[in-house]
Design an enzyme around this catalytic site. Structure first.
Site, PDB file in Angstrom:
ATOM      1  N   LYS A 124       0.868  -1.184   0.000  1.00  0.00           N
ATOM      2  CA  LYS A 124       0.000   0.000   0.000  1.00  0.00           C
ATOM      3  C   LYS A 124       0.896   1.222   0.000  1.00  0.00           C
ATOM      4  CE  LYS A 124      -4.466   0.833   0.235  1.00  0.00           C
ATOM      5  NZ  LYS A 124      -5.581  -0.063  -0.147  1.00  0.00           N
ATOM      6  N   ASP A 164      -7.157   4.086  -4.358  1.00  0.00           N
ATOM      7  CA  ASP A 164      -7.778   3.902  -3.039  1.00  0.00           C
ATOM      8  C   ASP A 164      -8.423   5.259  -2.713  1.00  0.00           C
ATOM      9  OD1 ASP A 164      -7.830   1.858  -0.647  1.00  0.00           O
ATOM     10  OD2 ASP A 164      -7.381   3.762   0.304  1.00  0.00           O
TER      11      ASP A 164
HETATM   12  P1  NDP Z   1     -13.022   7.422  -2.494  1.00  0.00           P
HETATM   13  O1  NDP Z   1     -11.986   8.435  -2.284  1.00  0.00           O
HETATM   14  O2  NDP Z   1     -13.595   7.229  -3.851  1.00  0.00           O
HETATM   15  O3  NDP Z   1     -14.221   7.652  -1.489  1.00  0.00           O
HETATM   16  C1  NDP Z   1     -14.008   7.700  -0.113  1.00  0.00           C
HETATM   17  C2  NDP Z   1     -15.312   8.062   0.552  1.00  0.00           C
HETATM   18  O4  NDP Z   1     -15.167   7.952   1.961  1.00  0.00           O
HETATM   19  C3  NDP Z   1     -15.709   9.489   0.282  1.00  0.00           C
HETATM   20  O5  NDP Z   1     -17.097   9.593   0.329  1.00  0.00           O
HETATM   21  C4  NDP Z   1     -15.050  10.228   1.448  1.00  0.00           C
HETATM   22  O6  NDP Z   1     -15.641  11.454   1.749  1.00  0.00           O
HETATM   23  C5  NDP Z   1     -15.255   9.248   2.568  1.00  0.00           C
HETATM   24  N1  NDP Z   1     -14.187   9.403   3.553  1.00  0.00           N
HETATM   25  C6  NDP Z   1     -12.858   9.302   3.347  1.00  0.00           C
HETATM   26  N2  NDP Z   1     -12.188   9.522   4.467  1.00  0.00           N
HETATM   27  C7  NDP Z   1     -13.111   9.775   5.400  1.00  0.00           C
HETATM   28  C8  NDP Z   1     -13.030  10.079   6.763  1.00  0.00           C
HETATM   29  N3  NDP Z   1     -11.848  10.165   7.400  1.00  0.00           N
HETATM   30  N4  NDP Z   1     -14.195  10.255   7.446  1.00  0.00           N
HETATM   31  C9  NDP Z   1     -15.385  10.157   6.801  1.00  0.00           C
HETATM   32  N5  NDP Z   1     -15.521   9.879   5.485  1.00  0.00           N
HETATM   33  C10 NDP Z   1     -14.397   9.684   4.813  1.00  0.00           C
HETATM   34  O7  NDP Z   1     -12.380   6.058  -1.959  1.00  0.00           O
HETATM   35  P2  NDP Z   1     -12.891   4.567  -2.217  1.00  0.00           P
HETATM   36  O8  NDP Z   1     -14.358   4.519  -2.382  1.00  0.00           O
HETATM   37  O9  NDP Z   1     -12.015   3.978  -3.241  1.00  0.00           O
HETATM   38  O10 NDP Z   1     -12.488   3.884  -0.822  1.00  0.00           O
HETATM   39  C11 NDP Z   1     -13.394   3.720   0.261  1.00  0.00           C
HETATM   40  C12 NDP Z   1     -12.936   2.604   1.161  1.00  0.00           C
HETATM   41  O11 NDP Z   1     -12.870   1.389   0.421  1.00  0.00           O
HETATM   42  C13 NDP Z   1     -11.524   2.774   1.754  1.00  0.00           C
HETATM   43  O12 NDP Z   1     -11.489   2.185   3.025  1.00  0.00           O
HETATM   44  C14 NDP Z   1     -10.647   1.956   0.804  1.00  0.00           C
HETATM   45  O13 NDP Z   1      -9.463   1.528   1.428  1.00  0.00           O
HETATM   46  C15 NDP Z   1     -11.588   0.802   0.524  1.00  0.00           C
HETATM   47  N6  NDP Z   1     -11.316   0.021  -0.687  1.00  0.00           N
HETATM   48  C16 NDP Z   1     -11.212   0.619  -1.908  1.00  0.00           C
HETATM   49  C17 NDP Z   1     -11.010  -0.148  -3.041  1.00  0.00           C
HETATM   50  C18 NDP Z   1     -10.972   0.430  -4.409  1.00  0.00           C
HETATM   51  O14 NDP Z   1     -10.860  -0.338  -5.356  1.00  0.00           O
HETATM   52  N7  NDP Z   1     -11.087   1.741  -4.578  1.00  0.00           N
HETATM   53  C19 NDP Z   1     -10.831  -1.603  -2.934  1.00  0.00           C
HETATM   54  C20 NDP Z   1     -11.031  -2.134  -1.627  1.00  0.00           C
HETATM   55  C21 NDP Z   1     -11.242  -1.332  -0.556  1.00  0.00           C
HETATM   56  P3  NDP Z   1     -15.010  12.834   1.184  1.00  0.00           P
HETATM   57  O15 NDP Z   1     -15.473  12.921  -0.219  1.00  0.00           O
HETATM   58  O16 NDP Z   1     -15.570  13.877   2.070  1.00  0.00           O
HETATM   59  O17 NDP Z   1     -13.529  12.708   1.323  1.00  0.00           O
HETATM   60  O1  2IT Z   2      -7.857  -1.850  -0.703  1.00  0.00           O
HETATM   61  C1  2IT Z   2      -7.801  -2.312  -1.871  1.00  0.00           C
HETATM   62  O2  2IT Z   2      -7.929  -3.511  -2.104  1.00  0.00           O
HETATM   63  C2  2IT Z   2      -7.606  -1.371  -2.976  1.00  0.00           C
HETATM   64  N1  2IT Z   2      -7.542  -0.167  -2.752  1.00  0.00           N
HETATM   65  C3  2IT Z   2      -7.446  -1.882  -4.373  1.00  0.00           C
HETATM   66  C4  2IT Z   2      -6.033  -2.321  -4.602  1.00  0.00           C
HETATM   67  C5  2IT Z   2      -5.699  -2.700  -6.011  1.00  0.00           C
HETATM   68  O3  2IT Z   2      -4.506  -2.971  -6.244  1.00  0.00           O
HETATM   69  O4  2IT Z   2      -6.570  -2.747  -6.887  1.00  0.00           O
END
Ligand code: NDP
Ligand code: 2IT
Length: 447
Positions: A124, A164
């Site tokens: 990461k 992420d």
């Molecule tokens: P995005 O940046 O697209 O969205 C994040 C969302 O969470 C936004 O709505 C954001 O709000 C909110 N957020 C972020 N930080 C905080 C905080 N400290 N408190 C409250 N709300 C918060 O990220 P993703 O959707 O990609 O990621 C969301 C989660 O999923 C994370 O935990 C990530 O690690 C996990 N994840 C992502 C993957 C991927 O493929 N993208 C794969 C697997 C897991 P705001 O707009 O206000 O910042």
């Molecule tokens: O938390 C996760 O699994 C991700 N943000 C996606 C990682 C990836 O390599 O697609």
């Protein structure tokens, strides 16, 4: 193995890393029995080698903002473990990013990637830079400066970053562009790329869709249908939006979203038109969920600076924002309101106390490393397509994603089923993932 002594030792060595220690404690506690079953693990001091990252790369990122001011951020890449494949995992850009958070995420990623059935180790990276409020040009300059440091450490068979929090298609595009410029190579070193330059169909959707597929597998174990169920979703980013899109297409009702400023609750569930509006606010204008609440005061309530959990009546919760966003009190409120399933889209969104509540109540509870593995799985499929220089259809990728999520669910059941029939998905996921990585580490010797 003495779990307490092991964890105490890590606490002394890494005292300022609470998220990392939290993630390690959960895994170590749940695999202690299986670890002790095979004395070879302890002989190889395997657990310690598995918990401490292979390497951490830290650097300063200097860039120039639109006013000509020189700004400095921290950059990191935690290469945790590559026993079963090249380092693989996302990049997070958010003001809260620090070493503890990236170490916990890289640790979790190692186990998650092991479950996917694909050959990927765990990593990461990220920065305390926040793209929010920055212009496209500022984001581009930052991404270029970040990769200017990172490019030497990554490669298609070495370490493959992706998105992420705060890193989506735009940021991956800028980072990949600079990587290409430095290496003069067009290889699949990033995933989540644009469709015109090597990206995979269904990668943007994969984490959210995959979580819903995992949920369907869990519901099937109790003969429950998703149709008509009320689902509370948190977050409103990549994962939350595609989770909601898939839920709506399957006849479920999505009753909440959130962002870092607050939550919206729509008790009767959003209509397709309302969802399209939220999707547009978030993806086209990078706006806030409060804007939707302002437009729909009759059907939607906004809770400023609050999370949705204590304000929703739901059957199912899918936390999809960030770590530790659902605590013990939130869990008790959800259970009180009749919630019977939790499937985590975010990484470690539930605090240990919340997990304990869910498990004591014997509801269906899937930890992120199993339920949200669809994203990195399709990243693995993007790597496969890039190395073969082919493009699979959306149907093909979606079908493989469904199969992988079903496989991960089966692994959880195989290693997590208890005598009374209850499936401990935490123990199941951790044990299945651990055994694969552990076997590979033993086979390849001490290094
Ligand atoms: P995005 O940046 O697209 O969205 C994040 C969302 O969470 C936004 O709505 C954001 O709000 C909110 N957020 C972020 N930080 C905080 C905080 N400290 N408190 C409250 N709300 C918060 O990220 P993703 O959707 O990609 O990621 C969301 C989660 O999923 C994370 O935990 C990530 O690690 C996990 N994840 C992502 C993957 C991927 O493929 N993208 C794969 C697997 C897991 P705001 O707009 O206000 O910042
Ligand atoms: O938390 C996760 O699994 C991700 N943000 C996606 C990682 C990836 O390599 O697609």
């Amino acid at each position: 193995m003495n779990v307490k002594l092991f964890l105490d030792d890590l606490r002394v060595r890494f005292p300022n890393e609470p998220e990392y220690l939290q993630a390690v404690e959960e895994v170590v506690t749940s695999i202690a029995d299986v670890y002790d079953t095979y004395p070879v693990f302890e002989r190889y001091n395997l657990l310690e080698r598995l918990c401490i990252p292979d390497r951490v790369i830290m650097f300063r990122v200097s860039w120039v903002d639109d006013n000509g001011k020189v700004r400095n951020n921290m950059g990191y890449r935690v290469q945790h473990n590559y026993a079963i494949g090249p380092y693989k995992g996302g990049i997070r850009f958010h003001s809260s990013v620090n070493l503890s958070i990236l170490k916990f995420l890289a640790f979790e990623q190692t186990f998650k990637n092991s479950l996917t059935t694909l050959a990927m180790g765990g990593a990461k990276g990220g920065s305390d830079f926040s793209p929010r409020g920055k212009s496209d040009m500022e984001v581009m300059r930052f991404c270029q400066a970040f990769v200017n440091e990172l490019w030497r450490q990554i490669g298609p068979d070495t370490d493959v970053p992706a998105g992420d929090i705060g890193v989506g298609g735009r940021e991956v595009g800028y980072m990949y562009g600079w990587y290409k410029k430095m290496t003069r190579e067009f290889t699949g070193t990033f995933t989540g790329k644009g469709l015109d330059f090597g990206g995979s169909l269904i990668r943007p959707e994969a984490t959210g869709y995959g979580n819903v597929y995992f949920l369907l597998n869990m519901l099937a174990t109790r003969g429950i249908s998703l149709e008509g169920k009320k689902v509370a979703v948190s977050g409103s980013g990549n994962v939350a939006l595609y989770t909601a899109q898939k839920l709506l297409s399957l006849g479920a009702k999505v009753v909440s979203f959130s962002d870092s400023d607050g939550s919206i609750v729509i008790p009767e569930g959003v209509s397709q038109e309302q969802f399209d509006e939220i999707f547009e606010i978030k993806t086209l204008y990078r706006g806030r969920v409060s804007e939707f609440a302002e437009r729909h005061p009759d059907t939607c309530t906004y809770y400023r600076r609050e999370r949705p959990w204590r304000h929703v009546a739901c059957d199912i919760a899918m936390p999809s924002a960030t770590q530790n966003e659902l605590d013990g009190d939130d869990a008790r409120a959800l259970l009180q309101a009749g919630c019977f399933a939790v499937s985590e889209g975010a990484n470690m969104p539930s605090t240990p106390e919340a997990v304990d509540e869910f498990q004591k109540a014997r509801i269906l509870y899937a930890p992120g490393k199993a339920a949200n593995a669809g994203g990195v799985s399709v990243s693995g499929l993007e790597m496969a397509q890039n190395s073969q220089k082919v493009r699979w259809t959306a149907e093909d990728v979606d079908c493989r994603l469904r199969d992988i999520m079903a496989d991960i669910h089966s692994q959880c059941v195989e290693y997590g089923k208890e005598d009374g029939g209850y499936v401990d998905y935490v123990r199941g996921a951790n044990t299945a993932a651990f055994l694969k990585v552990a076997r590979a580490m033993i086979a390849q010797g001490i290094m």
